[in-house]
Design a protein around this motif. Structure first.
Motif, short mmCIF file in Angstrom:
data_model
loop_
_atom_site.label_atom_id
_atom_site.label_comp_id
_atom_site.label_asym_id
_atom_site.label_seq_id
_atom_site.Cartn_x
_atom_site.Cartn_y
_atom_site.Cartn_z
N UNK A 116 0.85 -1.20 0.00
CA UNK A 116 0.00 0.00 0.00
C UNK A 116 0.88 1.24 0.00
N UNK A 117 1.91 1.23 0.83
CA UNK A 117 2.84 2.37 0.87
C UNK A 117 3.61 2.49 -0.44
N UNK A 118 4.02 1.35 -0.97
CA UNK A 118 4.76 1.31 -2.24
C UNK A 118 3.93 1.94 -3.36
N UNK A 119 2.65 1.61 -3.40
CA UNK A 119 1.77 2.14 -4.46
C UNK A 119 1.32 3.57 -4.20
N UNK A 120 1.22 3.95 -2.94
CA UNK A 120 0.79 5.30 -2.60
C UNK A 120 1.91 6.31 -2.88
N UNK A 121 3.14 5.87 -2.76
CA UNK A 121 4.29 6.75 -2.97
C UNK A 121 4.37 7.22 -4.41
N UNK A 122 4.08 6.31 -5.35
CA UNK A 122 4.21 6.61 -6.78
C UNK A 122 3.30 5.66 -7.54
N UNK A 123 2.79 6.12 -8.68
CA UNK A 123 1.95 5.22 -9.50
C UNK A 123 2.77 4.02 -9.93
N UNK A 124 2.18 2.84 -9.81
CA UNK A 124 2.86 1.60 -10.20
C UNK A 124 2.00 0.82 -11.17
N UNK A 125 2.65 0.02 -12.01
CA UNK A 125 1.90 -0.86 -12.89
C UNK A 125 1.79 -2.23 -12.22
N UNK A 126 0.86 -3.03 -12.70
CA UNK A 126 0.62 -4.35 -12.11
C UNK A 126 1.90 -5.20 -12.14
N UNK A 127 2.65 -5.10 -13.25
CA UNK A 127 3.86 -5.90 -13.40
C UNK A 127 4.88 -5.57 -12.30
N UNK A 128 5.09 -4.27 -12.03
CA UNK A 128 6.04 -3.86 -10.99
C UNK A 128 5.64 -4.41 -9.63
N UNK A 129 4.34 -4.35 -9.34
CA UNK A 129 3.85 -4.81 -8.04
C UNK A 129 4.02 -6.32 -7.91
N UNK A 130 3.70 -7.05 -8.97
CA UNK A 130 3.90 -8.51 -8.94
C UNK A 130 5.37 -8.87 -8.72
N UNK A 131 6.27 -8.16 -9.42
CA UNK A 131 7.70 -8.41 -9.25
C UNK A 131 8.15 -8.11 -7.82
N UNK A 132 7.64 -7.05 -7.25
CA UNK A 132 7.97 -6.68 -5.88
C UNK A 132 7.51 -7.78 -4.91
N UNK A 133 6.29 -8.27 -5.13
CA UNK A 133 5.77 -9.34 -4.26
C UNK A 133 6.59 -10.62 -4.42
N UNK A 134 6.99 -10.93 -5.63
CA UNK A 134 7.83 -12.13 -5.84
C UNK A 134 9.17 -11.96 -5.14
N UNK A 135 9.71 -10.74 -5.20
CA UNK A 135 10.99 -10.46 -4.54
C UNK A 135 10.86 -10.58 -3.01
N UNK A 136 9.64 -10.41 -2.52
CA UNK A 136 9.38 -10.56 -1.08
C UNK A 136 9.10 -12.02 -0.72
N UNK A 137 9.28 -12.91 -1.70
CA UNK A 137 9.07 -14.36 -1.51
C UNK A 137 7.64 -14.72 -1.12
N UNK A 138 6.68 -14.01 -1.69
CA UNK A 138 5.27 -14.33 -1.43
C UNK A 138 4.84 -15.46 -2.36
N UNK A 195 5.75 -2.96 -22.83
CA UNK A 195 6.76 -3.69 -22.05
C UNK A 195 6.28 -3.90 -20.61
N UNK A 196 5.52 -2.95 -20.10
CA UNK A 196 4.98 -3.05 -18.74
C UNK A 196 3.63 -3.77 -18.69
N UNK A 197 3.27 -4.37 -19.83
CA UNK A 197 2.04 -5.17 -19.95
C UNK A 197 0.77 -4.38 -19.67
N UNK A 198 0.72 -3.15 -20.16
CA UNK A 198 -0.46 -2.30 -20.02
C UNK A 198 -1.41 -2.60 -21.19
#
Length: 158
Positions: A17-39, A87-90
Motif C-alpha cells: 500500500x505504501x509502495x503504491x501510494x508513494x508513486x503510480x505503479x503498474x501491475x507488473x512492478x507490483x507482482x515483481x515486488x511481491x515475488x521479490x518478497x518471496x510471497x 513492455x509493462x504489460x499495459x
C-alpha cells in the motif's frame, strides 16, 4: 539463520500500500515486488485484488501518469511511449486513453523544439549525414518517422 525476511499477507499488504501510494505503479512492478518478497502465488493474488479494490493500483491512472511524465520531461514520442507501456504489460485500451491526453499542439511544438535543438548540436558538414544523425536521434526517442522527415525537410535543405 534465514537471510530472507518473511512477511505475513497483512504485512506485505501494508508494505505494498505504501509502495503504491508513494508513486503510480503498474501491475507488473507490483507482482515483481511481491515475488521479490518471496510471497506465494495465492498471497500475491489476494494482495493484488486488495490493492485494485482499494484503488492503490489502477492501470489506466498509471498509463496516464507515465505518458504525461515521459512526454513532458523526457520528450518521448508516441512510438516510444507505446513501446514502454507494452513492455509493462499495459492494456491497449489504457495505452490509447493515455495517449489521448497529449495535446496535439504541444506534441508538434515539442517535436519542433527538439528538432531545432538537435540540429544545432550536430556538428556535421555533410547535410545528408547531419539529416541522418538528427533523424536517428528523434526516431530513437519514439517520434513517428513521417513527422520526423517532414520536420527535417522543413529545416534542412539537402
Amino acid at each position: 539463520m534465514n537471510p530472507h525476511k518473511t512477511y505475513t499477507v497483512n504485512e506485505a499488504q501494508k508494505k505494498l500500500e505504501h509502495y503504491c501510494a508513494y508513486q503510480e505503479r503498474c501491475h507488473k512492478d507490483v507482482r515483481l515486488k511481491l515475488r521479490a518478497m518471496n510471497m506465494i502465488p495465492e498471497a500475491i493474488d489476494v494482495i493484488m485484488v486488495h490493492l485494485i479494490q482499494h484503488n492503490f493500483l489502477n492501470e489506466e491512472r498509471f498509463a496516464k501518469a507515465f505518458v504525461s511524465g515521459k512526454f513532458r520531461i523526457k520528450k518521448w514520442g508516441k512510438n516510444r511511449l507505446v513501446r514502454e507501456l507494452k513492455f509493462r504489460e499495459i492494456s491497449k485500451y489504457s495505452i490509447d486513453t493515455a495517449l489521448k491526453e497529449i495535446d496535439l499542439d504541444d506534441y508538434y511544438k515539442t517535436l519542433d523544439e527538439l528538432t531545432l535543438k538537435r540540429i544545432a548540436q550536430v556538428n556535421e558538414k555533410n547535410s545528408y549525414k547531419k539529416k541522418k544523425k538528427v533523424a536517428d536521434y528523434l526516431l530513437y526517442r519514439g517520434w513517428e518517422s513521417h513527422l520526423v522527415y517532414e520536420k527535417l525537410n522543413e529545416y534542412l535543405k539537402t
